[in-house]
Design a protein around this motif. Structure first.
Motif, PDB file in Angstrom:
ATOM      1  N   ARG A  73     -32.733   0.869  -9.172  1.00  0.00           N
ATOM      2  CA  ARG A  73     -31.851   1.633  -8.286  1.00  0.00           C
ATOM      3  C   ARG A  73     -30.479   1.828  -8.923  1.00  0.00           C
ATOM      4  NH1 ARG A  73     -26.835   1.354  -5.331  1.00  0.00           N
ATOM      5  NH2 ARG A  73     -26.941   3.261  -4.123  1.00  0.00           N
ATOM      6  N   GLN A  74     -29.951   0.798  -9.573  1.00  0.00           N
ATOM      7  CA  GLN A  74     -28.642   0.898 -10.211  1.00  0.00           C
ATOM      8  C   GLN A  74     -28.687   1.837 -11.415  1.00  0.00           C
ATOM      9  OE1 GLN A  74     -26.262   0.055  -8.612  1.00  0.00           O
ATOM     10  NE2 GLN A  74     -26.175  -2.042  -7.910  1.00  0.00           N
ATOM     11  N   ILE A  75     -29.787   1.836 -12.135  1.00  0.00           N
ATOM     12  CA  ILE A  75     -29.942   2.770 -13.257  1.00  0.00           C
ATOM     13  C   ILE A  75     -29.972   4.199 -12.732  1.00  0.00           C
ATOM     14  CG2 ILE A  75     -31.527   3.573 -15.061  1.00  0.00           C
ATOM     15  CD1 ILE A  75     -32.337   0.620 -15.470  1.00  0.00           C
ATOM     16  N   ASN A  76     -30.779   4.434 -11.689  1.00  0.00           N
ATOM     17  CA  ASN A  76     -30.886   5.775 -11.113  1.00  0.00           C
ATOM     18  C   ASN A  76     -29.564   6.255 -10.516  1.00  0.00           C
ATOM     19  OD1 ASN A  76     -33.580   5.952 -11.816  1.00  0.00           O
ATOM     20  ND2 ASN A  76     -34.330   5.249  -9.837  1.00  0.00           N
ATOM     21  N   ALA A  77     -28.757   5.291 -10.026  1.00  0.00           N
ATOM     22  CA  ALA A  77     -27.468   5.641  -9.434  1.00  0.00           C
ATOM     23  C   ALA A  77     -26.351   5.684 -10.480  1.00  0.00           C
ATOM     24  CB  ALA A  77     -27.115   4.637  -8.330  1.00  0.00           C
ATOM     25  N   SER A  78     -26.708   5.566 -11.765  1.00  0.00           N
ATOM     26  CA  SER A  78     -25.749   5.692 -12.879  1.00  0.00           C
ATOM     27  C   SER A  78     -24.566   4.737 -12.735  1.00  0.00           C
ATOM     28  CB  SER A  78     -25.245   7.139 -12.970  1.00  0.00           C
ATOM     29  OG  SER A  78     -26.306   8.042 -13.135  1.00  0.00           O
ATOM     30  N   LEU A  79     -24.845   3.489 -12.426  1.00  0.00           N
ATOM     31  CA  LEU A  79     -23.764   2.518 -12.233  1.00  0.00           C
ATOM     32  C   LEU A  79     -22.889   2.397 -13.481  1.00  0.00           C
ATOM     33  CD1 LEU A  79     -22.309   0.300 -10.653  1.00  0.00           C
ATOM     34  CD2 LEU A  79     -24.007  -1.327 -11.507  1.00  0.00           C
ATOM     35  N   PHE A  80     -23.490   2.289 -14.643  1.00  0.00           N
ATOM     36  CA  PHE A  80     -22.705   2.127 -15.872  1.00  0.00           C
ATOM     37  C   PHE A  80     -21.737   3.292 -16.067  1.00  0.00           C
ATOM     38  CE2 PHE A  80     -22.298   3.126 -20.466  1.00  0.00           C
ATOM     39  CZ  PHE A  80     -21.545   2.023 -20.843  1.00  0.00           C
ATOM     40  N   GLU A  81     -22.243   4.509 -15.910  1.00  0.00           N
ATOM     41  CA  GLU A  81     -21.402   5.678 -16.118  1.00  0.00           C
ATOM     42  C   GLU A  81     -20.296   5.759 -15.076  1.00  0.00           C
ATOM     43  OE1 GLU A  81     -25.132   6.250 -18.274  1.00  0.00           O
ATOM     44  OE2 GLU A  81     -24.714   5.709 -16.198  1.00  0.00           O
ATOM     45  N   ARG A  82     -20.606   5.422 -13.829  1.00  0.00           N
ATOM     46  CA  ARG A  82     -19.573   5.491 -12.780  1.00  0.00           C
ATOM     47  C   ARG A  82     -18.459   4.482 -13.037  1.00  0.00           C
ATOM     48  NH1 ARG A  82     -21.764   4.322  -7.404  1.00  0.00           N
ATOM     49  NH2 ARG A  82     -23.666   3.534  -8.343  1.00  0.00           N
ATOM     50  N   LYS A 126     -14.744   8.670  -3.168  1.00  0.00           N
ATOM     51  CA  LYS A 126     -15.670   9.558  -2.482  1.00  0.00           C
ATOM     52  C   LYS A 126     -17.032   8.865  -2.342  1.00  0.00           C
ATOM     53  CE  LYS A 126     -15.719  13.813  -4.032  1.00  0.00           C
ATOM     54  NZ  LYS A 126     -15.706  14.961  -4.979  1.00  0.00           N
ATOM     55  N   TYR A 127     -17.837   9.375  -1.405  1.00  0.00           N
ATOM     56  CA  TYR A 127     -19.216   8.913  -1.322  1.00  0.00           C
ATOM     57  C   TYR A 127     -20.145  10.112  -1.444  1.00  0.00           C
ATOM     58  CZ  TYR A 127     -19.613  10.484   3.578  1.00  0.00           C
ATOM     59  OH  TYR A 127     -19.649  11.244   4.716  1.00  0.00           O
ATOM     60  N   GLN A 128     -21.359   9.860  -1.920  1.00  0.00           N
ATOM     61  CA  GLN A 128     -22.405  10.873  -2.018  1.00  0.00           C
ATOM     62  C   GLN A 128     -23.660  10.347  -1.339  1.00  0.00           C
ATOM     63  OE1 GLN A 128     -21.070  12.518  -6.475  1.00  0.00           O
ATOM     64  NE2 GLN A 128     -23.197  11.942  -6.068  1.00  0.00           N
ATOM     65  N   LEU A 129     -24.401  11.257  -0.733  1.00  0.00           N
ATOM     66  CA  LEU A 129     -25.654  10.896  -0.076  1.00  0.00           C
ATOM     67  C   LEU A 129     -26.851  11.178  -0.981  1.00  0.00           C
ATOM     68  CD1 LEU A 129     -24.913  12.278   3.504  1.00  0.00           C
ATOM     69  CD2 LEU A 129     -24.798   9.901   2.737  1.00  0.00           C
ATOM     70  N   TYR A 130     -26.573  11.481  -2.254  1.00  0.00           N
ATOM     71  CA  TYR A 130     -27.640  11.793  -3.199  1.00  0.00           C
ATOM     72  C   TYR A 130     -27.294  11.179  -4.552  1.00  0.00           C
ATOM     73  CZ  TYR A 130     -24.139  15.261  -4.452  1.00  0.00           C
ATOM     74  OH  TYR A 130     -22.969  15.865  -4.815  1.00  0.00           O
ATOM     75  N   LEU A 131     -28.279  11.013  -5.390  1.00  0.00           N
ATOM     76  CA  LEU A 131     -28.049  10.430  -6.710  1.00  0.00           C
ATOM     77  C   LEU A 131     -27.255  11.411  -7.575  1.00  0.00           C
ATOM     78  CD1 LEU A 131     -31.568   8.869  -7.371  1.00  0.00           C
ATOM     79  CD2 LEU A 131     -29.473   7.656  -6.779  1.00  0.00           C
ATOM     80  N   PRO A 132     -26.362  10.896  -8.407  1.00  0.00           N
ATOM     81  CA  PRO A 132     -25.519  11.775  -9.223  1.00  0.00           C
ATOM     82  C   PRO A 132     -26.301  12.418 -10.363  1.00  0.00           C
ATOM     83  CG  PRO A 132     -25.130   9.487  -9.814  1.00  0.00           C
ATOM     84  CD  PRO A 132     -26.068   9.474  -8.635  1.00  0.00           C
ATOM     85  N   ASP A 133     -25.720  13.453 -10.942  1.00  0.00           N
ATOM     86  CA  ASP A 133     -26.296  14.094 -12.114  1.00  0.00           C
ATOM     87  C   ASP A 133     -26.054  13.180 -13.317  1.00  0.00           C
ATOM     88  OD1 ASP A 133     -26.733  15.611 -14.454  1.00  0.00           O
ATOM     89  OD2 ASP A 133     -26.392  17.473 -13.353  1.00  0.00           O
ATOM     90  N   GLN A 134     -27.092  12.463 -13.725  1.00  0.00           N
ATOM     91  CA  GLN A 134     -26.938  11.447 -14.762  1.00  0.00           C
ATOM     92  C   GLN A 134     -26.505  12.046 -16.097  1.00  0.00           C
ATOM     93  OE1 GLN A 134     -30.423   8.955 -15.487  1.00  0.00           O
ATOM     94  NE2 GLN A 134     -29.086   7.187 -15.456  1.00  0.00           N
ATOM     95  N   LYS A 135     -27.081  13.191 -16.453  1.00  0.00           N
ATOM     96  CA  LYS A 135     -26.745  13.814 -17.738  1.00  0.00           C
ATOM     97  C   LYS A 135     -25.269  14.214 -17.785  1.00  0.00           C
ATOM     98  CE  LYS A 135     -29.194  14.248 -20.488  1.00  0.00           C
ATOM     99  NZ  LYS A 135     -29.470  13.325 -21.632  1.00  0.00           N
ATOM    100  N   GLN A 136     -24.759  14.714 -16.668  1.00  0.00           N
ATOM    101  CA  GLN A 136     -23.348  15.101 -16.607  1.00  0.00           C
ATOM    102  C   GLN A 136     -22.440  13.887 -16.775  1.00  0.00           C
ATOM    103  OE1 GLN A 136     -21.942  16.654 -12.788  1.00  0.00           O
ATOM    104  NE2 GLN A 136     -20.829  18.256 -13.867  1.00  0.00           N
TER     105      GLN A 136
END
Length: 334
Positions: free
Chosen positions: A139-148, A312-322
């Protein structure tokens, strides 16, 4: 007779504790052997390649034939994708001593899907530090925790984040922007009221705590404070065990206003005076809003002694590539 019953009941409990402990130990031992076996399988495949026999890229005839023949000889568990993962596992961890005994094969199979070395190293260290299960780590990988986390840091800090994981030493270390609430299952286009968002977060408290990060302990919702006979209600109150301070969270389903920041400042000053006890550090305020204007936040928080953050909050997973591209810009990679 009653004494005999108590003694017998204690016998049952003791046997149960022993069984549970030994079963857990057995599962850990089996996992370690599975990880070691898959590493060895990967080594055998790579060494076969190095002798010039055939390249075992995914889809190659080597993996296809190997999968078929191993299934015939040893039964299930030798699918082509699993053999490919074993090969990748050995290539990424050529020295077995660098493989952690605290992570399962499920952890490593997920880590191998992360192509960036810095990002993968972060998730590995953070999983060990926070004792994430494979599902939590995914879940943390999909939510791009490192990048955030990396977006608020400079090059040296990003490299340190990868090498050491997330170190929590000051208030800014616990802040994410944005926070990802995809686990609530709310459609992005749906209009959500603040109380509804708060209720959904509390209903999914385990996932919310995972998103907040290490060290958060839930204290209360709609925490009532009274100032000059006026009642105020703080949406969510947590205590951070590492920073030794209260963390007050206000939820806004619209763009944050300067009045929201002023109100949070009031909450923090109240907590400093009325709620903090000996050993508590200055409280932290986080306003989590649907949107924000960077300059408004900058001017509204400028000069305040209180530690107020707006995300901010998002209700969807971020664009990981971006996000990955933004991190590469920080690192200076073209």
């Amino acid at each position: 007779m009653k004494q005999v019953d108590k003694t017998y009941k204690k016998l049952i409990e003791d046997i149960g504790v022993t069984l549970q402990e030994k079963r857990e130990n057995a599962a850990i031992a089996v996992n370690r052997e599975l990880v070691a076996a898959n590493w060895e399988i990967g080594r055998h495949i790579v060494e076969f390649e190095q002798h010039g026999k055939e390249k075992a890229e995914y889809g190659s005839s080597l993996l296809t034939n190997l999968s078929k023949d191993l299934k015939l000889a040893y039964g299930k568990g030798f699918g082509k994708s699993n053999l490919y993962l074993c090969r990748q596992f050995y290539l990424q961890y050529p020295i077995f001593q660098t493989v952690s005994g605290k992570l399962s094969w499920s952890h490593y199979a997920e880590l191998l899907t992360v192509s960036d070395d810095l990002s993968r190293a972060f998730y590995e260290k953070q999983t060990i530090a926070e004792n994430w299960g494979a599902r939590e780590m995914k879940r943390q990988i999909n939510a791009s925790l490192f990048e955030r986390l990396a977006l608020s840091k400079d090059k040296e800090q990003v490299l340190a984040l990868s090498e050491k994981g997330q170190l929590i030493e000051e208030a800014s270390d616990i802040i994410k922007d944005p926070y990802i609430f995809e686990f609530l299952g709310l459609p992005e286009e749906q209009l959500v009221k603040e109380r509804q968002l708060e209720t959904k977060l509390i209903d999914n408290l385990q996932q919310f705590l995972l998103e907040l990060g290490k060290g958060f302990s839930f204290v209360a919702r709609q925490y009532k404070i009274t100032v000059d006979n006026q009642h105020f209600y703080i949406d969510l109150v947590f205590y951070h065990r590492i920073l030794k301070c209260f963390v007050l969270i206000d939820l806004k389903t619209q763009k944050v206003k300067h009045q929201d920041i002023g109100q949070m400042n009031l909450y923090l000053n109240y907590f400093k005076e009325e709620e903090n006890t000996e050993g508590d550090r200055e409280p932290i305020g986080i306003i989590i809003a649907k949107d924000k204007h960077e300059f408004l936040v900058k001017y509204a928080t400028g000069g305040l002694s209180s530690k107020i953050f707006v995300s901010k909050y998002q209700l969807y997973l971020p664009d990981q590539k971006q996000l990955e591209n933004k991190v590469k810009q920080i690192l200076g990679d073209d």
